[in-house]
Scaffold this motif. Sequence first.
Motif, PDB file in Angstrom:
ATOM      1  N   ARG A  94     -21.499 -54.865  -5.586  1.00 51.22           N
ATOM      2  CA  ARG A  94     -22.884 -55.018  -6.377  1.00 51.22           C
ATOM      3  C   ARG A  94     -22.133 -55.086  -7.373  1.00 51.22           C
ATOM      4  O   ARG A  94     -22.083 -55.654  -8.867  1.00 51.22           O
ATOM      5  N   ASP A  95     -20.394 -53.618  -7.425  1.00 50.32           N
ATOM      6  CA  ASP A  95     -19.740 -53.507  -8.706  1.00 50.32           C
ATOM      7  C   ASP A  95     -18.511 -55.109  -8.857  1.00 50.32           C
ATOM      8  O   ASP A  95     -18.134 -55.846  -7.893  1.00 50.32           O
ATOM      9  N   VAL A  96     -18.635 -55.940 -10.564  1.00 53.15           N
ATOM     10  CA  VAL A  96     -17.763 -56.642 -10.548  1.00 53.15           C
ATOM     11  C   VAL A  96     -16.302 -56.046 -10.202  1.00 53.15           C
ATOM     12  O   VAL A  96     -16.361 -54.738 -11.069  1.00 53.15           O
ATOM     13  N   THR A  97     -15.150 -56.807 -10.365  1.00 53.62           N
ATOM     14  CA  THR A  97     -13.669 -56.104 -10.890  1.00 53.62           C
ATOM     15  C   THR A  97     -12.631 -57.131 -10.908  1.00 53.62           C
ATOM     16  O   THR A  97     -13.561 -58.882 -10.856  1.00 53.62           O
ATOM     17  N   ASP A  98     -12.012 -56.647 -12.667  1.00 51.24           N
ATOM     18  CA  ASP A  98     -11.798 -57.064 -11.869  1.00 51.24           C
ATOM     19  C   ASP A  98      -9.728 -57.556 -11.330  1.00 51.24           C
ATOM     20  O   ASP A  98      -9.822 -57.535 -10.384  1.00 51.24           O
ATOM     21  N   LEU A  99      -9.864 -59.570 -11.248  1.00 49.41           N
ATOM     22  CA  LEU A  99      -9.265 -60.163  -9.948  1.00 49.41           C
ATOM     23  C   LEU A  99      -7.568 -59.385 -10.149  1.00 49.41           C
ATOM     24  O   LEU A  99      -7.317 -59.032  -9.399  1.00 49.41           O
ATOM     25  N   ALA A 100      -7.447 -58.737 -11.247  1.00 53.14           N
ATOM     26  CA  ALA A 100      -5.986 -58.109 -11.670  1.00 53.14           C
ATOM     27  C   ALA A 100      -5.657 -56.694 -11.340  1.00 53.14           C
ATOM     28  O   ALA A 100      -5.012 -56.002 -10.400  1.00 53.14           O
ATOM     29  N   SER A 101      -7.605 -55.861 -11.342  1.00 55.89           N
ATOM     30  CA  SER A 101      -7.107 -54.562 -10.871  1.00 55.89           C
ATOM     31  C   SER A 101      -7.456 -54.689  -8.869  1.00 55.89           C
ATOM     32  O   SER A 101      -8.136 -53.846  -8.685  1.00 55.89           O
TER      33      SER A 101
END
Length: 458
Positions: free
Chosen positions: A62-69
């Motif tokens: 359910r958490d969003v993540t930065d694509l770069a990370s």
Amino acid sequence: MAKAKSAFVCTECGAEYRKWQGQCTSCREWNTLSEVRLAPARPGAAPSAGGGRSGYAGGVSRDVTDLASVDLTEVPRLSSTFGEFDRVLGGGLVPGSAVLLGGHPGAGKSTLLLQTACKLAQERASLYVTGEESLSQVAMRAHRLQLPTQGLKMLAETSVETILGVAERERPEVLIIDSIQTMHLEDIASAPGGVAQVRESAAALTRFAKQSNTVLLLVGHVTKDGSLAGPKVLEHMIDASLLLEGGADSRFRTLRGQKNRFGAVNELGVFAMLEHGMKEVKNPSAIFLSRSEEQASGSLVMVVWEGTRPILVEVQALLDDSPLGNPRRIAVGLDGNRLSMLLAVLHKHGGLFTGDQDVFLNVVGGVKVLETSADLAVLLAVVSSLQNRSLPRELVVFGEVGLSGEIRPVPSGQERIVEAAKHGFTRAIVPRGNAPKTSPPGMEVVPVDKLADALEAL
Ligand code: TYD
Ligand code: MG
């Protein structure tokens, strides 16, 4: 107990509806909706993203993540022990992925996977589930193929619940299901092989594979027209879909990717079905080229590009006076419409009329050519048969033919010419845009701009 819900799924395009209707509004096909029981949520089961719906991608976060990370450490791929199989997979099997191996009955799916499983089991925990053959049949085959049988866990079972139970316990790294059409879930009322059963069984197995990081290999049968029997819906769920093809009349089998989330499609793997099972063919050109010494008209070798490598294949044309008002145009291994188009170009820009001839075209070895680079070779083979003139054996041809009779360059021209030179060809008729500055030693490259030039160069 929660009431089982149902939905209606189009077997052609996979669109879902709550109620039955005669026509699928998404793909406009008639009578393709079939009922799918959505398995009731089992008490204690982890809540899945789509409620009772099963299927789609792995873990839920359910958490969003930065694509770069996003963690990029590549998962190591497992080799299937067959170089050709790995090539089509895009480098090997990926843990946590589901791969569907489709093919006609007798194509060699079970043989290929049994060979793979026996060899893989030497190093990794592997479980082979057979729903079609008995354990003794499989054991006999393994014995006959002289495969190492130590270590491979076998299970003759068709209940998905039981299979998942065993898989939880055994924790295999590789799970093979032969075939998905024989599997069934108890919650679902319809018969094995039906859309609902296949879809839900595959979904349950795929979910297990993603959660436990297991390689899942599913066998699927295809219908006469080459699509997977029953549900197209399967294709959304799995990560790669491969098709094993080859007629009963040929020893050779080709493996082609149709969808692949981990690599390129259109990569071709070639196998031969021998007395000792499937053997990979590392140099396909050599087999597709084994020609008789006799010179014959209508036969020509072309270079087609398959995935990441060139392959030399022979194309044959036969033209004969047609007794019919509407002469036949029959192409095996090539697109029939394209053949008609090429014949029109030949008439208009080459001045050769074939309107009163039956035209038969065949790509030798059961290869299917999907590329336009075959155009020029097809036309020259047609001309050779029409004029009853045999072509030199050392001649190789490729190039796309445009509607105004121009010969267009195709990708990877250099590599094609080099491959032909490697196999002893000494003359190549190629589009001017593909002609190299310096030809490989022993190869005469004849660049052409127009169809007329090519006819002259023959
Ligand atoms: P199989 O793997 O059972 O096909 P599938 O699972 O795709 O239906 O292959 C069966 C065919 O392969 C059968 O017609 C016999 C042939 N065959 C061989 O020629 N050599 C072999 O060593 C084996 C095992 C099968
Ligand atoms: Mg089989």
